[in-house]
Write a protein that holds these residues in place. Sequence first.
Motif, short mmCIF file in Angstrom:
data_model
loop_
_atom_site.label_atom_id
_atom_site.label_comp_id
_atom_site.label_asym_id
_atom_site.label_seq_id
_atom_site.Cartn_x
_atom_site.Cartn_y
_atom_site.Cartn_z
N PHE A 1 -14.20 69.84 -29.01
CA PHE A 1 -14.41 69.15 -27.74
C PHE A 1 -14.84 70.11 -26.65
O PHE A 1 -15.36 69.72 -25.63
N LEU A 2 -14.64 71.40 -26.87
CA LEU A 2 -14.95 72.38 -25.83
C LEU A 2 -16.43 72.69 -25.80
O LEU A 2 -16.84 73.83 -25.89
N LYS A 3 -17.26 71.66 -25.72
CA LYS A 3 -18.70 71.95 -25.78
C LYS A 3 -19.46 71.27 -24.66
O LYS A 3 -20.67 71.36 -24.59
N GLU A 4 -18.74 70.56 -23.80
CA GLU A 4 -19.46 69.80 -22.79
C GLU A 4 -19.96 70.68 -21.65
O GLU A 4 -21.06 70.53 -21.18
N LEU A 5 -19.11 71.60 -21.21
CA LEU A 5 -19.47 72.42 -20.07
C LEU A 5 -20.18 73.67 -20.55
O LEU A 5 -19.60 74.49 -21.25
N LYS A 6 -21.41 73.79 -20.21
CA LYS A 6 -22.12 75.02 -20.53
C LYS A 6 -23.38 75.11 -19.67
O LYS A 6 -23.72 74.16 -18.99
N ASP A 7 -24.01 76.28 -19.72
CA ASP A 7 -25.24 76.44 -18.94
C ASP A 7 -26.44 76.40 -19.84
O ASP A 7 -26.43 76.98 -20.90
#
Lengths: 217, 469
Positions: free
Chosen positions: A211-217
């Motif tokens: 789930f840790l994939k939503e926030l990124k640049d």
Amino acid sequence: MELVDIVLSLIFLSILMSLGSSRLLQLIRVMSFQGVLVPLVPILIAPQYQPMSLSTAFASLMLLIKGVLIPLMLWVAWRKIAIRREVEPLIGYNASLIAGLAMILFSVFISSQLHLVMDRPGSSLLLPCAITTIGAGFFLLMARRKAITQIIGYLMLENGIYLTGAALAGHAQTHYVVEFGILLDLLVGVMIMGIILHRINTTYDDIDTAFLKELKD
Amino acid sequence: MLELVFIIPYLIGIVAFFSPVMIGRVLIVTTGIIEFALACMAAWSSRLPAATFYFTASPEGCLVLLVTTFLFLIIGLYTLFYLVETDMPREHIFNGCLLFFLGAMAMVAVSDHLVILWVAIEATTLTSAPLILLYHSKGSLEATWKYVLICSVGIALALLGTFFITLAMEIGSIKVPLTFSSLKEAAAGMDKLWLKAGFIFIMVGYGTKMGLAPMHTWLPDAHGESPSPVSALLSGALLNCAFLGIFKSYTILSAAGMHEWAGNLLVGFGLFSMLIASVFMIIQEDYKRLFAYSSIENMGIIAVGIGIGGLAGLGAMVHLVHHSLLKAALFLSTGNILFGYGTKEIRQVGGMARLLPMTFISFTCGFAGISGFPPFGLFVSELLIIFGAFQNHSFFTAASFIFMLILIFAGISKHFIRMTFAKGEAKLIRKERLGRVFPVFILLATSILLSLWLPEPLRQTILKTVSQI
């Protein structure tokens, strides 16, 4: 053979067991086992044993928190997790075990290279044990996919750092106010991680760290 | 009693936790006033001696304490008006944790014992995590998880570094308490190798919390996803506290004569942070994340300044004060923009000059300040750092520093012009209110005032801080 050597060997065993565990519940049990062992080490390496001293009282408090309270919180979190209760490793169990053995060899090598003169019982095993615990903690943090196993990895890392502190710092520098502060931080930290875990579980129906994939640049 | 600076917020935090939200909001502002008064007393007249040897009012601690409490007071005023217009779920937790967070930061500022400092820095992580989590969005969940885990693991490494320093003491058979003030005097006798090892671990550990690249990965997420007053506090106050951990350790190494080695390490981390920040700022699409990367950049600038030392060290301390003021002003402005348009995307926001005139002014001033235009203080501090680098004959550092500043200016100004003057798709959903704008102007005015006239006690505090390195 000194008593402390037996305890340290059991900690080595707990590290290998944690790397080989496939079920989450088993992993939590192993952490509880390790949490009971780690507070014993500073008492056993002290020059003489005083049953009614502050150090014994502190060790029992730590045993209560690391061996009982924190595993209990993890167990509560485990109960609430949906169906999949396997550890789901990114690196397989056999490979993890081999990595664990390699870490033990490596830490023995490092400890012998440091040339630290320590005239205390258990000195030959204490530092290798501490370094291996730190390494295994990092390994669990990175090589397992569930958020709960990351908490366990963090706990093991903390155990390792505590053992390092016991190995390196002299008894002149022990202040129980300070050590209590560290312990309190750990307890509150695991509690907060448990709350976030609960949220993750209710939001995503799983605690996979994918789930840790939503926030990124 | 110096310990009051963190005991009071903790106690009031407990009260706020259990009282109705309206009382909690008032308590936040009241605590802000009390704390700022206490910080002034500690810095101005040192009439606040510590009761135990774990704490002391060091000049660098007083500086950070002053900045933190002042920001908290102004952000508290903003929060008062902010909370009226938001439905914060479980607001009593928010109010309580905000005060606990202040207590933890104040404890960082006054602690003198190495491990107590560690405990306090870890406490700042734990008390601020609920503030990010409260919104319940998927993004805030992810941000909080990363924040707590990455920072806890990072800070755990700093504890390891602290144990290495105790080992360095033991090898040198130094028998003093494990406090910064006594270690500074005994530093010459400590084992050099273990002191170095300890500093590397402390640098990586507290550097994670300070947002130095490559350990910064949690920072844009946490700053981007938290409510705007919290972003302002994280960026303006929390990062300084983590920096304090590095700075205090650096003074020990400086006293032990390893000034150059440790300084190079700081300059390296600082320049790398600036590089990473400049690259990600140009391609950024979310304006809160844009300013989060700007915080990484500014922390890098401070690290470079301290690492060079001399005039640049003075510049770094001035930079710390003004960055906190300006970045808090910018994050509060982004809060108003988010209120106005309801989106965090740079592309959607437009025509701010017409739609949100007061926010436009504050945002423009904040932009001018953070890019280093006079009369804002970052102009002075960045110039001081560049002069210091030339004075020190570190021409490569100076050249890359200037190049990175230009790159960052290009990045920010591109987005700034897009947001203020271009046409955006988003419609205005809520008008601006004076209550949410005037705290921003107070922060901006303070920055201008402090760059024109530095009160004598504050000047002395800064000079005393710099004289240690």
